[in-house]
Design an enzyme around this catalytic site. Structure first.
Site, PDB file in Angstrom:
ATOM      1  N   HIS A 266      -8.877   0.754   0.722  1.00  0.00           N
ATOM      2  CA  HIS A 266      -9.736  -0.292   1.314  1.00  0.00           C
ATOM      3  C   HIS A 266     -10.220  -1.175   0.160  1.00  0.00           C
ATOM      4  CE1 HIS A 266     -12.341  -2.209   4.081  1.00  0.00           C
ATOM      5  NE2 HIS A 266     -13.247  -1.271   4.312  1.00  0.00           N
ATOM      6  N   HIS A 305      -1.161  -4.506   5.098  1.00  0.00           N
ATOM      7  CA  HIS A 305      -2.416  -4.569   5.839  1.00  0.00           C
ATOM      8  C   HIS A 305      -2.199  -3.988   7.218  1.00  0.00           C
ATOM      9  CE1 HIS A 305      -6.153  -6.084   7.506  1.00  0.00           C
ATOM     10  NE2 HIS A 305      -6.533  -6.208   6.252  1.00  0.00           N
ATOM     11  N   ASP A 361      -6.879  -8.393  -1.694  1.00  0.00           N
ATOM     12  CA  ASP A 361      -7.200  -7.703  -2.944  1.00  0.00           C
ATOM     13  C   ASP A 361      -6.198  -7.981  -4.056  1.00  0.00           C
ATOM     14  OD1 ASP A 361      -9.547  -6.485  -2.148  1.00  0.00           O
ATOM     15  OD2 ASP A 361      -8.465  -4.919  -1.087  1.00  0.00           O
TER      16      ASP A 361
END
Ligand code: CMC
Length: 432
Positions: A266, A305, A361
């Site tokens: 995460h 994702h 990210d």
């Protein structure tokens, strides 16, 4: 109303289950029983791959089309036209603020940026090399003891006060965690500055009479905060709702959500991306690294994702932001490695077939590092804005009459009843 007709071939029973918003209620299936004392048919969905846990009007995502909207506004428009605090207001209140409302909200946040001196002392108890996420999680939980009135979660005014406190104190806690590591004196908030400028000042002010944040970097940070502010029912938000559903106070609930965020799958992924780029080391080594991942050794951090299977709209904005930041900081070897990694992965059948694209990210860590943040701080930087999403979702939970304490069912796979054997007669246990 549409419905689903279900035939239970165990008993021949047939039921009609209403379909609302493309969804059936799992509890409607409970009518299907094999005996009067049977609990009823359950659904099994580990990791919630196909289960809605709430109705929400905060964030909309269409993963196939790569769409992300907060309260109906496309993320691209918000990133281009708004400040983080405007977007925070939007997420928390449902509408963009008019000028006067924004002034009141900004002022409210500014009034709550300071930490109680005992909280400062609490932070000092950590070792110099403590991971900032551990410090952040513990400090947020500790704030629950500073504001015991926060337990009255049913009072809307009280809730609003705690929300402003949490939004305001996150940058201060983050900066204090950083300065604790280096043994630098803490810098108190400066309320003449904007949200991000104040944060940069608390992070980096040294002996200069006035620290002046670079406006391009301050705006880039503001945009990154906008992009990270909410993302509907992700792992940490689900944790916030689960803990909040027990009527725990917002500080311990946010601490739990932050703990969920810290994992490498995460929010912890941004730190892992940097470690991966370090491990790769050079552009020449990229193909060998990609091969290793395809052979089942590790993952490409910052790729993939659960929801986005086309592209992550945030990654697009981040790339643009990265280019702005690099005009100030210059580029470096890691950026070149990241670009090559992205290029190869996007052409490779393994990644194309599995619809694995760079996520938020992948580039955020690179930007943060270029700006001067240490990798250990990256997930904390994710938590600063995400606290807004957690709190907006928490408010929604509290106001939703359909919500109850979160308590999933299980399929029991253990022993049937058995009896305790006296100590002298027990065989060695074969499993832990
Ligand atoms: N690198 C290589 N292979 C991958 C990756 C990756 N990053 N992500 C998924 N796969 C493979 C996976 O092995 C599986 O292959 P197969 O079908 O052969 O078994 C397939 O793709 C489907 O993956 P999954 O694990 O079923 O997907 P998921 O929806 O459960 O997981 C994810 C989503 C984000 C946890 C995962 O893609 C991942 O671990 N990515 C790396 C960590 C990361 O970047 N996390 C940040 C997510 S975005 C921001 C946030 O949520 O905080």
């Amino acid at each position: 109303m549409s419905h689903l007709t279900v035939t239970d071939h165990r008993t021949g029973a047939q039921i009609e289950v209403p379909i609302t918003d493309g969804t059936i209620r799992a509890t409607d299936l409970k009518q299907l029983k094999t005996a009067p004392d049977d609990f009823g048919l359950m659904t099994y969905d580990p990791a919630f791959l196909n289960t809605s846990s709430c109705r929400s009007s905060i964030t909309f995502i269409d993963g196939d089309k790569g769409i992300l909207r907060y309260r109906g506004y496309p993320i691209e428009e918000l990133a281009e036209n708004c400040t983080f605090l405007e977007v925070a207001y939007l997420l928390l209140h449902g509408e963009l603020p008019a000028e006067e409302q924004l002034a009141v909200w900004v002022n409210l946040v500014k009034r709550h940026t300071m930490l109680h001196e005992t909280t400062k002392k609490f932070l000092e108890g950590f070792r110099y090399d403590a991971h900032p996420m551990g410090m952040l999680i513990s400090t947020i939980a500790a704030l629950s003891t500073v504001y015991p009135e926060s337990r009255d979660i049913k009072d809307p005014e009280n809730r609003s006060k705690q929300i402003a406190r949490l939004v305001a104190k996150m940058p201060t806690i983050t900066a204090y965690c950083y300065r604790h590591h280096f043994g630098l004196p803490y810098i108190y908030p400066d309320n003449d500055l904007s949200f991000t400028e104040n944060f940069m000042n608390m992070m980096w002010k040294m002996l200069e009479p006035k620290y002046v944040a670079n406006p391009i970097l301050a705006r880039a940070l503001d945009i990154l905060f906008i992009l990270h502010a909410d993302h509907e029912q992700n792992c940490s938000t689900n944790t916030m709702r689960a803990v909040g559903s027990s009527q725990a106070d917002p500080y311990v609930s946010v601490a739990a959500a932050a703990a969920a965020l810290s994992g490498p799958l995460h929010g912890g992924a941004n730190e892992e991306v940097l470690k991966m780029l370090d491990e790769i080391g050079s552009i020449e080594s990229v193909p060998a690294y990609v091969k290793k991942v395809k052979d089942g050794h590790g993952k490409l951090m910052g790729f993939g994702h659960r929801v986005y299977k086309n592209y992550d709209p945030r990654a697009k904005i981040i790339k643009w932001t990265a280019d702005q930041v690099f005009t100030v900081t210059g580029t470096n070897k890691k950026i070149e490695i990241a670009k090559e990694l992205e290029r190869i992965a996007l052409e490779d059948e393994y990644f194309v077939k599995r619809k694995l694209y760079p996520n938020v990210d992948f580039y955020s860590g690179i930007i943060y590092e270029a700006m001067g943040f240490r990798p250990e701080l990256f997930t904390v930087l994710f938590a600063i804005p995400r606290v807004v999403g957690w709190l907006a979702q928490w408010q929604e939970l509290i106001n939703d009459p359909e919500q109850k304490i979160a308590r999933p069912r299980q399929i029991y796979t253990g022993y049937a009843e058995r009896h305790v054997v006296p100590m002298g007669k027990r065989a060695l246990a074969s499993k832990g």
